[in-house]
Design a protein around this motif. Structure first.
Motif, PDB file in Angstrom:
ATOM      1  N   UNK A   1       9.899  30.929   7.278  1.00 22.75           N
ATOM      2  CA  UNK A   1      10.681  29.956   7.952  1.00 22.75           C
ATOM      3  C   UNK A   1      12.124  30.592   8.165  1.00 22.75           C
ATOM      4  N   UNK A   2      13.010  30.536   9.366  1.00 21.13           N
ATOM      5  CA  UNK A   2      14.042  31.030   9.545  1.00 21.13           C
ATOM      6  C   UNK A   2      15.148  30.283   8.940  1.00 21.13           C
ATOM      7  N   UNK A   3      16.281  30.391   9.124  1.00 22.21           N
ATOM      8  CA  UNK A   3      17.314  29.759   8.385  1.00 22.21           C
ATOM      9  C   UNK A   3      17.295  28.398   8.822  1.00 22.21           C
ATOM     10  N   UNK A   4      16.899  28.065  10.054  1.00 20.34           N
ATOM     11  CA  UNK A   4      17.110  26.763  10.519  1.00 20.34           C
ATOM     12  C   UNK A   4      15.547  25.553  10.343  1.00 20.34           C
ATOM     13  N   UNK A   5      14.853  26.470   9.556  1.00 20.48           N
ATOM     14  CA  UNK A   5      13.654  25.721   9.173  1.00 20.48           C
ATOM     15  C   UNK A   5      12.371  25.837  10.255  1.00 20.48           C
ATOM     16  N   UNK A   6      12.720  27.041  11.323  1.00 17.14           N
ATOM     17  CA  UNK A   6      11.581  27.008  12.340  1.00 17.14           C
ATOM     18  C   UNK A   6      10.506  27.958  11.960  1.00 17.14           C
ATOM     19  N   UNK A   7       9.200  27.982  12.030  1.00 17.79           N
ATOM     20  CA  UNK A   7       8.307  28.907  11.793  1.00 17.79           C
ATOM     21  C   UNK A   7       8.513  30.338  12.643  1.00 17.79           C
ATOM     22  N   UNK A   8       8.192  31.139  12.065  1.00 13.70           N
ATOM     23  CA  UNK A   8       8.359  32.483  12.494  1.00 13.70           C
ATOM     24  C   UNK A   8       6.985  32.978  12.609  1.00 13.70           C
ATOM     25  N   UNK A   9       6.264  32.634  13.696  1.00  7.22           N
ATOM     26  CA  UNK A   9       4.996  32.948  13.993  1.00  7.22           C
ATOM     27  C   UNK A   9       4.520  34.480  13.901  1.00  7.22           C
ATOM     28  N   UNK A  10       5.365  35.220  14.038  1.00  7.65           N
ATOM     29  CA  UNK A  10       5.234  36.728  13.734  1.00  7.65           C
ATOM     30  C   UNK A  10       5.744  37.298  12.425  1.00  7.65           C
ATOM     31  N   UNK A  11       5.837  36.373  11.482  1.00 11.31           N
ATOM     32  CA  UNK A  11       6.013  36.659  10.218  1.00 11.31           C
ATOM     33  C   UNK A  11       5.087  35.767   9.020  1.00 11.31           C
ATOM     34  N   UNK A  12       3.853  36.131   9.087  1.00 18.48           N
ATOM     35  CA  UNK A  12       3.124  35.334   8.385  1.00 18.48           C
ATOM     36  C   UNK A  12       1.919  35.922   7.660  1.00 18.48           C
ATOM     37  N   UNK A  13       1.314  35.452   6.515  1.00 21.39           N
ATOM     38  CA  UNK A  13      -0.077  36.177   6.013  1.00 21.39           C
ATOM     39  C   UNK A  13      -1.061  35.164   6.205  1.00 21.39           C
ATOM     40  N   UNK A  14      -2.324  35.434   6.566  1.00 17.91           N
ATOM     41  CA  UNK A  14      -3.264  34.612   6.825  1.00 17.91           C
ATOM     42  C   UNK A  14      -4.751  34.965   6.380  1.00 17.91           C
ATOM     43  N   UNK A  15      -5.696  34.290   6.260  1.00 14.43           N
ATOM     44  CA  UNK A  15      -7.002  34.477   5.885  1.00 14.43           C
ATOM     45  C   UNK A  15      -7.666  34.791   7.262  1.00 14.43           C
ATOM     46  N   UNK A  16      -8.198  35.957   7.543  1.00 22.14           N
ATOM     47  CA  UNK A  16      -8.792  36.552   8.757  1.00 22.14           C
ATOM     48  C   UNK A  16      -9.787  35.606   9.114  1.00 22.14           C
TER      49      UNK A  16
END
Length: 184
Positions: A116-131
């Motif tokens: 999440x950024x400082x405003x609480x928005x998801x940063x979809x290109x900064x995540x970890x996932x199960x393939x």
């Protein structure tokens, strides 16, 4: 914790006007900064044109080149072998291994975790996932929006302290790159 990393380093960079991932900040290309944040990855997969700054990386292209993040994810995901992956934009000079570790730890039994950024928005290109979750979602998805693809997976939101150099900071414009240079 075994993971692969997929860095999205293609695209058109319309707002940037040049090869954004290759742009230097603090003496290193942006893509090098992001790659350093996933130094513990089993495989580093870079989706975009070949650059000489990341020896040993698996380099693939989305089809067609510049088609956007969903086709880029599809191309990168085809090379993933580990049980988890970090999905990152290649223009994040302040992301560090500790941030990636926090995302990986947060997944638990969920499909993924997103910064999440400082405003609480998801940063979809900064995540970890199960393939497996991403593959299943991609098989059923016909849209072009990364948020439209990843949002319904209900990832764990991960907030980290912002500070002067927030982990989610990306360099989408020449002005943002100049600001990152000053912050370094």
């Amino acid at each position: 914790m075994e993971f692969d990393a997929v860095l999205l380093a293609g695209g058109r960079a319309r707002r940037f006007g040049a090869d954004k991932p290759a742009a230097p900040v603090g003496g290193r290309a942006l893509v090098e900064w992001t790659a350093a944040a996933v130094a513990g990855a089993s495989r580093l997969i870079v989706v975009g044109p070949r650059r000489d700054v990341l020896p040993g990386a698996v380099v693939v292209r989305e089809d067609p080149p510049g088609a956007g993040p969903v086709p880029a994810l599809r191309a990168g995901l085809a090379e993933v072998r580990a049980p988890r992956l970090a999905l990152l934009a290649a223009d994040m000079p302040f992301l560090r291994p500790a941030h990636v570790a926090r995302l990986l730890d947060a997944i638990g039994d969920r499909p993924g975790a997103v910064l999440l950024d400082g405003d609480g928005r998801e940063q979809w290109l900064a995540g970890c996932w199960r393939p497996a979750a991403l593959r299943e979602a991609l098989d059923a998805y016909e849209g072009a929006s990364l948020r439209g693809l990843l949002g319904p997976l209900d990832p764990v939101p991960v907030a980290v302290p912002g500070g002067a150099r927030p982990a989610w900071y990306d360099c989408d414009t020449p002005e943002a790159l100049a600001a990152a240079e000053r912050l370094l």
